[in-house]
Each structure stands twice: as C-alpha cells, then as structure tokens.
Design a protein around this motif. Structure first.
Motif, PDB file in Angstrom:
ATOM      1  N   SER A 367      22.183  -3.347  72.870  1.00 21.41           N
ATOM      2  CA  SER A 367      23.344  -4.208  72.629  1.00 21.41           C
ATOM      3  C   SER A 367      23.037  -5.677  72.850  1.00 21.41           C
ATOM      4  N   GLN A 368      22.004  -5.980  73.647  1.00 21.13           N
ATOM      5  CA  GLN A 368      21.641  -7.369  73.907  1.00 21.13           C
ATOM      6  C   GLN A 368      20.697  -7.929  72.860  1.00 21.13           C
ATOM      7  N   ARG A 369      20.180  -7.037  71.996  1.00 22.61           N
ATOM      8  CA  ARG A 369      19.221  -7.477  70.989  1.00 22.61           C
ATOM      9  C   ARG A 369      19.842  -7.649  69.613  1.00 22.61           C
ATOM     10  N   THR A 370      21.015  -7.093  69.433  1.00 21.76           N
ATOM     11  CA  THR A 370      21.674  -7.198  68.138  1.00 21.76           C
ATOM     12  C   THR A 370      23.166  -6.996  68.336  1.00 21.76           C
ATOM     13  N   THR A 371      23.941  -7.353  67.339  1.00 29.19           N
ATOM     14  CA  THR A 371      25.385  -7.126  67.372  1.00 29.19           C
ATOM     15  C   THR A 371      25.749  -6.139  66.278  1.00 29.19           C
ATOM     16  N   GLY A 372      26.858  -5.457  66.475  1.00 22.25           N
ATOM     17  CA  GLY A 372      27.355  -4.554  65.444  1.00 22.25           C
ATOM     18  C   GLY A 372      26.480  -3.337  65.238  1.00 22.25           C
ATOM     19  N   LEU A 373      26.323  -2.495  66.277  1.00 25.45           N
ATOM     20  CA  LEU A 373      25.527  -1.276  66.135  1.00 25.45           C
ATOM     21  C   LEU A 373      26.214  -0.250  65.236  1.00 25.45           C
ATOM     22  N   LEU A 374      27.476  -0.452  64.949  1.00 28.16           N
ATOM     23  CA  LEU A 374      28.227   0.386  64.009  1.00 28.16           C
ATOM     24  C   LEU A 374      28.179   1.862  64.383  1.00 28.16           C
ATOM     25  N   LEU A 375      28.572   2.126  65.630  1.00 25.60           N
ATOM     26  CA  LEU A 375      28.696   3.503  66.104  1.00 25.60           C
ATOM     27  C   LEU A 375      30.095   4.018  65.770  1.00 25.60           C
ATOM     28  N   GLU A 376      30.386   4.046  64.492  1.00 27.45           N
ATOM     29  CA  GLU A 376      31.739   4.366  64.031  1.00 27.45           C
ATOM     30  C   GLU A 376      31.792   5.655  63.227  1.00 27.45           C
ATOM     31  N   GLY A 377      30.701   6.438  63.235  1.00 26.98           N
ATOM     32  CA  GLY A 377      30.630   7.603  62.370  1.00 26.98           C
ATOM     33  C   GLY A 377      31.725   8.614  62.605  1.00 26.98           C
ATOM     34  N   LEU A 378      31.986   8.968  63.861  1.00 25.32           N
ATOM     35  CA  LEU A 378      32.985   9.995  64.150  1.00 25.32           C
ATOM     36  C   LEU A 378      34.387   9.510  63.816  1.00 25.32           C
ATOM     37  N   THR A 379      34.654   8.234  64.106  1.00 20.96           N
ATOM     38  CA  THR A 379      35.969   7.671  63.765  1.00 20.96           C
ATOM     39  C   THR A 379      36.198   7.712  62.263  1.00 20.96           C
ATOM     40  N   ASN A 380      35.194   7.302  61.503  1.00 25.68           N
ATOM     41  CA  ASN A 380      35.343   7.280  60.041  1.00 25.68           C
ATOM     42  C   ASN A 380      35.419   8.685  59.459  1.00 25.68           C
ATOM     43  N   ILE A 381      34.633   9.609  59.997  1.00 27.68           N
ATOM     44  CA  ILE A 381      34.672  10.986  59.485  1.00 27.68           C
ATOM     45  C   ILE A 381      36.026  11.628  59.743  1.00 27.68           C
ATOM     46  N   THR A 382      36.573  11.453  60.952  1.00 28.43           N
ATOM     47  CA  THR A 382      37.883  12.050  61.228  1.00 28.43           C
ATOM     48  C   THR A 382      38.959  11.457  60.328  1.00 28.43           C
ATOM     49  N   GLN A 383      38.845  10.173  60.002  1.00 24.96           N
ATOM     50  CA  GLN A 383      39.803   9.551  59.090  1.00 24.96           C
ATOM     51  C   GLN A 383      39.681  10.133  57.686  1.00 24.96           C
TER      52      GLN A 383
END
Length: 403
Positions: A367-383
């Motif tokens: 998290s300190q080396r980049t922004t926006g790791l986009l750990l959103e897979g489960l949220t998007n799949i459930t939607q």
C-alpha cells in the motif's frame, strides 16, 4: 446489507488438477455470495483431493469428483492409477452433467478452464444454456504466456466456443494490471463480455489464532499446494544454514501436495536449523499471512491476493515451467513496486537469498508503494450476481426438474 433470493442456486466448477488455487478461489467467491444474499445456495464441483479439509459456510457445499493430477511436465494422470485417465474423465463428465440436471442452477461459474479438463464441461454448458442458465467464465488476471495459451486454445477452438456459450467473462483483476488474453486474437463478442472485477480481497475469518501461528514476528514461507515447492524451501533453508546473521523467525508451510519423500526430508532438515519451524499444511492460510511480518511465496493468484489484502511485504520466487503465469504476475507486480522478486536461479544463491530475507521485514508494504490496489473483486461479483438474479426473478423462468 443482505438481500434475499429464495431458492436461488449457483453451481461452480473447479477442475483442480494441481495445487489449491482453483478451489480456494471458488470457495472465497461462494462465501461472499451467501454472506451477501439470503436464500442463495452454492455448490462447488471440485476435483481437489482435500476439498473436505476446508470449512464451508452455511449454504455452501462441495461435490468431489474423481481426482486427476497434473504432473510437473504438464501431462495429466488419474490419481487412482489403476483407472485409465480417459475412464476417469468419462466419470467426471457424467457426474458434472447429472449434477447440473439435478441442481438446476440459475448461474454456472466455470473457473479458468473454459471447456473444463479435456472438454468435460462442454456438454453441460450446452445443456444449461438451453435451460436459460447464466454461464460465466472466471479467468485469473494472468493465464499464461500468450504464445502458450494461444496454441492451446487454437488447437481446441476455445475462443469460438467461449463466444458461443458464455454470457459473461469475469477477469479476477483490475484492467491496469494485466490482460489475460493479451496477444490472442479475441473476437469482439468475447471482448464485449469481459468484465475486470478486481482482485479478490481476503479476510482472516477466525477470531482465534491458528494453532501453528508462532508468537511474535515471523516470516511466512508458503509454497501454496506444494507440488513443485520443494526448491523454494531448499533455497530458504540454505540461506539460514549459511548465514548465521539471518535470525528472523520463519514459519515454512510445505503444502499438502508436496511429494512424501521431499516432505519428510525437509521436515527433518528443518529441525536442525535455528529460527525455523516447518509444518506440512494449514487450511487457515489467511490467518497465517495476516499474522506474518512478511511473506515468501511462489506467487500463485490466491497468495498474491492475500499479500495485497493483508498488506504484507513479500518476496516472490515464481515457478517458470510448464506455465509462465507466476513469472508474468511476479514481473508485473515487481514493476509496480508491490513485491520483490528473485528468479529461481538467483534464489539458489544462499548469500543472495539471505540478504533479501534480512531486509524483507523492513520493506514497505504494497500500500505504500502504489495507490489503488483495486481489491474490489468480491464486491463487484456480488453486485453482478445480484443484478442477474433480480433480472431473472422479474421474468418467467423455466421450471426446475422435479427431483
């Protein structure tokens, strides 16, 4: 927040011929779906020999099919060696079809292999499509080197069949990390159905610690399934043996698929090395990674998601044959500054490995080396699943077969 979908059913297929990645990914998705939606049931078809070793949430179950294993040279063999491989595939194909006919899923999610092992789910896909089931192909963000994947898929006419059969293609990663079909001739109909959902975030589900978790800070060394992980463990042990200044406590998890002779040798060798503890396996790897100061791994998809989810400094020593998936992922992640990487030849140098291990716990987390790791897979799949089920509920459906 939870919604209810009375008697909604999702069937998942995980061919599981090498390692634990496919089953663990399906299980993670299944748990997220039943947590989000009341009334929803998920059944996972798996060839994993240890599918029953894991915990499953209520309304998630698994069906074990006869196991086929992939050898290090990429060839397949039946786990029950007295049974011919083709006979095993025929049994698997029959079980998958009869399960689909009995379960009558609203959605069928196929993990990674579009037609299944040796085409074993193609017939089931055709049947379920005729019944109006939503068919989903889930792809890792990295599949393999383009020239290898292209040759394999052309030989089986896979791309044409994906376009004919599947309604959705979920890519388990963000679009700016990697395109799993890069270098392939992708028809517009397939491209239009691809949805980059993001990496699948993991959580430590148990409030109590794993029985194997050491006290204090430790480096976790994991080989995933372990079938080809002995070299990494050898390299870590050699670094500890040759550099007395390497004093970080380390927990090494060999993996359930490591061959027995290799496992016994490494367990014995580890007893004589200071600061090391060696165990065979733990089904609660999330807890072990969450508790670690840093991680050393081969860089399969699930371990990588856990490294990002728990924000741990990591050294990746990727497998390079017979598939290049881990190598490509590690190179891209290192390019983005998310992990350190050593190629297997470099990791065999005990001094070089020891130097990296010494500095690893103090490395900045991802998290300190980049922004926006986009750990959103489960949220998007459930939607996506919720939208599909609501759409299905709003229109007349084909009745399920009577049991």
């Amino acid at each position: 927040m939870t919604d209810s979908f009375e008697d909604a059913r999702i069937l998942m297929y995980s061919h599981d011929t090498f390692g634990l990645g496919h089953l663990r990914r399906c299980r993670t998705i299944a748990h997220a779906l039943v947590e989000r939606y009341n009334g929803l049931s998920v059944l996972i078809i798996s060839g994993s020999t240890i599918a029953g070793a894991f915990d499953y949430r209520a309304r998630v179950d698994f069906l074990k099919i006869p196991s086929v294993i992939k050898l290090r040279n990429g060839e397949y063999t039946s786990l029950a060696q007295h049974i011919d491989l083709q006979d095993t595939i025929m049994m698997r194909r029959s079980i998958i079809m009869h399960t689909a006919q009995s379960f009558q899923p609203d959605i069928f999610i196929v993990d990674k292999e579009p037609l299944g092992l040796r085409g074993e789910v193609e017939e089931t896909l055709t049947y379920l499509k005729s019944r109006g089931t939503t068919l989903v192909l889930g792809l890792r963000e990295v599949m393999d080197a383009p020239h290898l994947l292209d040759a394999e898929w052309k030989r089986k006419d896979v791309m044409t069949k994906i376009g004919r059969l599947y309604d959705d293609i979920w890519v388990y990663g963000p679009p700016n990390f990697y395109d799993p079909l890069v270098g392939l001739d992708v028809p517009a109909v397939v491209q239009d159905r691809m949805k980059y959902v993001g990496f699948l975030q993991r959580r430590a589900l148990h409030s109590d610690l794993s029985a194997h978790q050491p006290e204090g800070d430790y480096i976790l060394v994991t080989t995933g399934g372990g079938g080809d992980g002995a070299d990494l463990v050898h390299d870590v042990m050699a670094a500890y043996e040759q550099d007395p200044g390497l004093t970080h406590k380390a927990l090494i998890v060999l993996g359930p698929y490591m061959p027995g002779d290799q496992r016994a040798e490494l367990m014995q060798r580890g007893q004589d090395i200071a600061h090391l503890e060696v165990i065979e396996f733990d089904t609660r790897m999330e807890e072990l990674i969450a508790g670690a100061r840093a991680v050393v791994a081969m860089g399969g998809y699930n371990t990588y998601c856990e490294i990002l989810s728990f924000d741990r400094p990591a050294l990746i020593v990727p497998r390079t044959t017979p598939r290049e998936e881990q190598l490509i992922r590690a190179q891209r992640a290192a390019e983005l500054g998310l992990v350190d990487m050593l190629l297997p030849d470099d990791a065999r140098d005990p001094q070089r490995m020891a130097a990296v291990l010494k500095s690893l716990p103090d490395r900045q987390p991802p998290s300190q080396r980049t922004t926006g790791l986009l750990l959103e897979g489960l949220t998007n799949i459930t939607q996506i699943v919720g939208d599909d089920l609501r759409h299905r509920a709003a229109k007349p459906q084909v009745l399920r077969l009577e049991k």
